[in-house]
Enzyme design. Sequence first.
Site, PDB file in Angstrom:
ATOM      1  CG  ASN A   1      66.062 -57.420  11.280  1.00 18.13           C
ATOM      2  OD1 ASN A   1      67.022 -57.903  11.244  1.00 18.13           O
ATOM      3  ND2 ASN A   1      65.409 -56.904  10.291  1.00 18.13           N
TER       4      ASN A   1
ATOM      5  N   GLY B   1      66.391 -67.649  15.008  1.00 15.28           N
ATOM      6  CA  GLY B   1      66.960 -68.917  15.850  1.00 15.28           C
ATOM      7  C   GLY B   1      66.346 -70.185  15.157  1.00 15.28           C
TER       8      GLY B   1
ATOM      9  CE  LYS C   1      63.535 -59.579   9.393  1.00 13.85           C
ATOM     10  NZ  LYS C   1      64.524 -60.399   8.334  1.00 13.85           N
TER      11      LYS C   1
ATOM     12  CG  ASN D   1      74.507 -58.733  10.581  1.00 16.27           C
ATOM     13  OD1 ASN D   1      74.199 -57.637   9.902  1.00 16.27           O
ATOM     14  ND2 ASN D   1      73.403 -59.396  11.221  1.00 16.27           N
TER      15      ASN D   1
ATOM     16  CG  ASP E   1      70.646 -64.054  -3.163  1.00 19.57           C
ATOM     17  OD1 ASP E   1      71.616 -63.728  -3.542  1.00 19.57           O
ATOM     18  OD2 ASP E   1      69.799 -64.826  -3.768  1.00 19.57           O
TER      19      ASP E   1
ATOM     20  CB  THR F   1      71.877 -68.028  12.423  1.00 19.69           C
ATOM     21  OG1 THR F   1      71.706 -66.432  12.278  1.00 19.69           O
ATOM     22  CG2 THR F   1      72.818 -68.294  13.293  1.00 19.69           C
TER      23      THR F   1
ATOM     24  CG  ASN G   1      73.938 -53.606  11.703  1.00 25.01           C
ATOM     25  OD1 ASN G   1      74.330 -53.529  12.794  1.00 25.01           O
ATOM     26  ND2 ASN G   1      73.457 -54.772  11.308  1.00 25.01           N
ATOM     27  CB  THR G   2      70.729 -48.490   8.341  1.00 24.50           C
ATOM     28  OG1 THR G   2      71.046 -49.372   7.341  1.00 24.50           O
ATOM     29  CG2 THR G   2      70.492 -47.161   7.481  1.00 24.50           C
TER      30      THR G   2
ATOM     31  CB  SER H   1      68.278 -53.852   9.415  1.00 24.61           C
ATOM     32  OG  SER H   1      67.868 -54.899   8.629  1.00 24.61           O
TER      33      SER H   1
HETATM   34  C1  LIG Z   1      74.598 -61.356   8.114  1.00 26.26           C
HETATM   35  C2  LIG Z   1      72.998 -61.089   8.180  1.00 26.26           C
HETATM   36  C3  LIG Z   1      72.758 -60.192   7.249  1.00 26.26           C
HETATM   37  C4  LIG Z   1      71.211 -59.932   7.494  1.00 26.26           C
HETATM   38  N1  LIG Z   1      70.686 -58.919   6.477  1.00 26.26           N
HETATM   39  C5  LIG Z   1      69.294 -58.840   6.692  1.00 26.26           C
HETATM   40  C6  LIG Z   1      68.694 -57.889   5.834  1.00 26.26           C
HETATM   41  O1  LIG Z   1      69.397 -57.166   4.653  1.00 26.26           O
HETATM   42  N2  LIG Z   1      67.468 -57.197   5.880  1.00 26.26           N
HETATM   43  C7  LIG Z   1      66.491 -58.035   6.784  1.00 26.26           C
HETATM   44  O2  LIG Z   1      65.399 -57.863   7.057  1.00 26.26           O
HETATM   45  N3  LIG Z   1      67.329 -58.902   7.666  1.00 26.26           N
HETATM   46  C8  LIG Z   1      68.651 -59.363   7.625  1.00 26.26           C
HETATM   47  N4  LIG Z   1      69.111 -60.050   8.701  1.00 26.26           N
HETATM   48  C9  LIG Z   1      68.199 -60.698   9.616  1.00 26.26           C
HETATM   49  C10 LIG Z   1      67.520 -62.340   9.183  1.00 26.26           C
HETATM   50  O3  LIG Z   1      66.836 -61.904   7.937  1.00 26.26           O
HETATM   51  C11 LIG Z   1      66.955 -62.607  10.427  1.00 26.26           C
HETATM   52  O4  LIG Z   1      65.649 -61.762  10.681  1.00 26.26           O
HETATM   53  C12 LIG Z   1      67.902 -62.690  11.614  1.00 26.26           C
HETATM   54  O5  LIG Z   1      69.021 -63.129  11.417  1.00 26.26           O
HETATM   55  C13 LIG Z   1      67.076 -63.855  12.564  1.00 26.26           C
HETATM   56  O6  LIG Z   1      67.090 -65.116  12.076  1.00 26.26           O
HETATM   57  P1  LIG Z   1      67.989 -66.385  12.430  1.00 26.26           P
HETATM   58  O7  LIG Z   1      68.380 -66.188  13.773  1.00 26.26           O
HETATM   59  O8  LIG Z   1      67.479 -67.423  11.508  1.00 26.26           O
HETATM   60  O9  LIG Z   1      69.422 -65.771  11.650  1.00 26.26           O
HETATM   61  C14 LIG Z   1      70.625 -60.512   8.373  1.00 26.26           C
HETATM   62  C15 LIG Z   1      71.043 -61.353   9.336  1.00 26.26           C
HETATM   63  C16 LIG Z   1      72.391 -61.782   9.082  1.00 26.26           C
HETATM   64  C17 LIG Z   1      72.906 -62.590   9.996  1.00 26.26           C
END
Ligand SMILES: Cc1cc2nc3c(=O)[nH]c(=O)nc-3n(C[C@H](O)[C@H](O)[C@H](O)COP(=O)(O)O)c2cc1C
Length: 351
Positions: free
Chosen positions: A242, A291, A213, A116, A70, A313, A182-183, A180
């Site tokens: 992350n 995960g 984080k 992503n 979100d 996820t 991607n920046t 993250s």
């Molecule tokens: C589409 C997508 C966008 C994400 N955007 C952010 C973000 O804006 N900031 C952040 O700290 N982590 C972001 N994450 C990482 C998640 O918060 C989380 O740390 C990571 O996906 C591992 O958890 P999961 O395996 O439950 O997805 C993003 C993950 C996904 C899949």
Amino acid sequence: MRLYDAAKPLLFQLPAETAHETVHAALRAAQGTPVTSAIERRLAVDDERLRTTAFGLDFPNPVGVAAGFDKNAEIPRALAALGFGHVEVGAVTAEGQPGNPRPRLFRLPEDRALINRMGFNNDGADAVGPRLARADVPVPVGVNIGKSKVTPLAEADDDYRYTYERCADGGDYFVVNVSSPNTPGLRELQDREHLERIIAALVDAGASPLLVKLSPDLTDAAVEEALAVVEDFDLDGVITTNTTTERPASLRGVNRAETGGLSGKPIEERATRAVRFVAERTDVPVVGVGGVADAAGAYAKIRAGASLVQLYTGLVYEGPTVARDVNRGLLDLLARDGFEGVEEAVGADLN
Ligand SMILES: Cc1cc2nc3c(=O)[nH]c(=O)nc-3n(C[C@H](O)[C@H](O)[C@H](O)COP(=O)(O)O)c2cc1C
């Protein structure tokens, strides 16, 4: 059959980001209507044993929504109605920005994973802050703060501070996201000097509780450096982890070579190890993410030292009942092992 068993094949026919937007729109439409209350009655697990306190906040259960789901703080109340015990919105950046070109979100169904490279697409702090302040959310809301793409690394501290100040009223806790992938250059901000500057700026602005984080791709030494900063500034918690830019050889999904951060099952064990590594070295609460998709996975992170867990996820693959299922399963696991409540299980596997 659960509703999501029927909806998932249809959603999975859509490009991943379109599916996400569809679900988002449905939750936005339901939010604040009697539909949400009805959903909440079915999905919220109200049990004393799940309640927990971390960094001065009370959580009805330990399972939260991870950042990124979100980004613009549009549906925190609907996500709470799905039974989540907290919602972390964002990443929010000082400037609104479109993020990377699409496609930028990919499923790897065989691996129960996502890749992503969204690039912090969000409306920006001036828009998200007031929206958050208006939101009436029954669970704690965290604000994940990222750096605007246009801002040079050397000016990152002002950028983070700007976002914090705009979001201060609506957030219950704040997260310095320097992890993250991607920046461009963002993860360099995890080094001690940069991190100190950003955190000093946020502490000076009054950000509290304040968490950091971390990336799963840091070396042990780099994590220890980051933890030294957490200690020096008396921060309130660490979120780990992350997404990773690494690609385990076991990946089978056709999208496995896409650029970006990998999340979901393939990072689960690694994230749990990261929780343990951090929990062994600090007294502040650890938020375990990576995960988690079922009760066993959440419980493993809790036993490794996580006071709270988060998932993103898992919500995509398991659907909207995931928080309820994890919470119910946690109650069974706690009873099996003789714990009176979740707080007693935190760190049970640590020496
Ligand atoms: C589409 C997508 C966008 C994400 N955007 C952010 C973000 O804006 N900031 C952040 O700290 N982590 C972001 N994450 C990482 C998640 O918060 C989380 O740390 C990571 O996906 C591992 O958890 P999961 O395996 O439950 O997805 C993003 C993950 C996904 C899949």
